[in-house]
Design a protein around this motif. Structure first.
Motif, PDB file in Angstrom:
ATOM      1  N   ASP A 189       0.818  -1.212   0.000  1.00 38.32           N
ATOM      2  CA  ASP A 189       0.000   0.000   0.000  1.00 38.32           C
ATOM      3  C   ASP A 189       0.851   1.263   0.000  1.00 38.32           C
ATOM      4  OD1 ASP A 189      -2.372  -1.349  -0.217  1.00 38.32           O
ATOM      5  OD2 ASP A 189      -2.857  -1.244   1.912  1.00 38.32           O
ATOM      6  N   GLU A 190       2.095   1.164   0.468  1.00 35.83           N
ATOM      7  CA  GLU A 190       3.017   2.294   0.357  1.00 35.83           C
ATOM      8  C   GLU A 190       3.357   2.541  -1.110  1.00 35.83           C
ATOM      9  OE1 GLU A 190       6.474   1.684   2.822  1.00 35.83           O
ATOM     10  OE2 GLU A 190       5.237   1.207   4.568  1.00 35.83           O
ATOM     11  N   ALA A 191       3.475   1.458  -1.869  1.00 32.89           N
ATOM     12  CA  ALA A 191       3.779   1.573  -3.301  1.00 32.89           C
ATOM     13  C   ALA A 191       2.575   2.082  -4.078  1.00 32.89           C
ATOM     14  CB  ALA A 191       4.230   0.231  -3.861  1.00 32.89           C
ATOM     15  N   GLU A 192       1.389   1.565  -3.732  1.00 35.50           N
ATOM     16  CA  GLU A 192       0.139   1.951  -4.399  1.00 35.50           C
ATOM     17  C   GLU A 192      -1.023   1.616  -3.479  1.00 35.50           C
ATOM     18  OE1 GLU A 192      -2.258   3.707  -6.761  1.00 35.50           O
ATOM     19  OE2 GLU A 192      -0.194   3.530  -7.475  1.00 35.50           O
ATOM     20  N   PRO A 193      -1.795   2.623  -3.049  1.00 33.86           N
ATOM     21  CA  PRO A 193      -2.930   2.334  -2.168  1.00 33.86           C
ATOM     22  C   PRO A 193      -3.864   1.284  -2.778  1.00 33.86           C
ATOM     23  CG  PRO A 193      -2.518   4.701  -2.267  1.00 33.86           C
ATOM     24  CD  PRO A 193      -1.630   4.053  -3.302  1.00 33.86           C
ATOM     25  N   GLY A 194      -4.207   0.281  -1.955  1.00 32.99           N
ATOM     26  CA  GLY A 194      -5.092  -0.792  -2.394  1.00 32.99           C
ATOM     27  C   GLY A 194      -4.376  -2.005  -2.950  1.00 32.99           C
ATOM     28  N   LEU A 195      -3.070  -1.893  -3.175  1.00 31.26           N
ATOM     29  CA  LEU A 195      -2.326  -3.010  -3.781  1.00 31.26           C
ATOM     30  C   LEU A 195      -2.286  -4.228  -2.866  1.00 31.26           C
ATOM     31  CD1 LEU A 195      -0.684  -4.130  -6.123  1.00 31.26           C
ATOM     32  CD2 LEU A 195       1.349  -3.014  -5.158  1.00 31.26           C
ATOM     33  N   GLN A 196      -2.144  -4.033  -1.567  1.00 41.64           N
ATOM     34  CA  GLN A 196      -2.102  -5.166  -0.637  1.00 41.64           C
ATOM     35  C   GLN A 196      -3.361  -6.017  -0.783  1.00 41.64           C
ATOM     36  OE1 GLN A 196      -1.771  -4.095   3.525  1.00 41.64           O
ATOM     37  NE2 GLN A 196      -1.336  -6.187   4.139  1.00 41.64           N
ATOM     38  N   GLU A 197      -4.509  -5.399  -0.797  1.00 43.79           N
ATOM     39  CA  GLU A 197      -5.769  -6.140  -0.909  1.00 43.79           C
ATOM     40  C   GLU A 197      -5.924  -6.778  -2.290  1.00 43.79           C
ATOM     41  OE1 GLU A 197      -8.829  -8.064   0.613  1.00 43.79           O
ATOM     42  OE2 GLU A 197      -7.512  -6.781   1.782  1.00 43.79           O
TER      43      GLU A 197
END
Length: 154
Positions: free
Chosen positions: A114-122
């Motif tokens: 999510d630091e790289a791109e919000p929402g990426l973790q999910e």
């Protein structure tokens, strides 16, 4: 048997270090991908995360869910492959030439995504989209374009 192809390779010198992309590299039983901080085997420990592998198809699906193109290196994986589905179970082998990597577990997406791109973790959570963590059974030299095959455990 269907084969895939190695289309990306990257390493980092430390936990928060930038990713360095490579054209070729060496993988070893004692050090994982040469120059990557994660691959070193600690005395008395069973290595579980020496080399991480991400499939382009899974990455593309996560990016489609986000509605954005994000460079694959944001995942911080060592190897980026295409053309085959990574097994979703421990014990199967990913073979690249003489190199044999045993799948140990799913690469669990962390807050760094999510630091790289919000929402990426999910976006990486469903169906092992974040890739797999492997230990090195046999080392050797690899290069972009190398053929990859899966050897399923009996």
């Amino acid at each position: 048997m269907r084969n895939g192809r190695l289309i990306g390779m990257a390493r980092r010198s430390g936990p928060r270090a930038p990713m360095e992309t490579l054209e070729s590299g060496r993988i070893g039983v004692d050090f994982g991908l040469e120059g990557d901080h994660r691959g070193r085997v600690r005395p008395g420990k069973m290595p579980k995360r020496q080399v991480t592998i991400l499939a382009r198809e899974d990455w593309d699906a996560a990016c489609a869910d986000l509605g954005k193109h994000v460079p694959w290196t944001a995942r911080r994986a060592n190897l980026f492959i295409e053309g085959l589905t990574l097994p979703r179970r421990a014990g199967d082998i990913v073979a690249i030439g003489d190199v044999r990597l045993e799948i140990m577990l799913e690469t669990d997406p962390c807050q760094r995504m999510d630091e790289a791109e919000p929402g990426l973790q999910e976006a990486l959570r469903p169906d092992w989209r974040g890739g797999v963590c492997c230990r090195v059974l046999e080392g050797g030299d690899i290069a972009l374009g190398d053929t990859i095959r899966i050897e399923e455990k009996p």
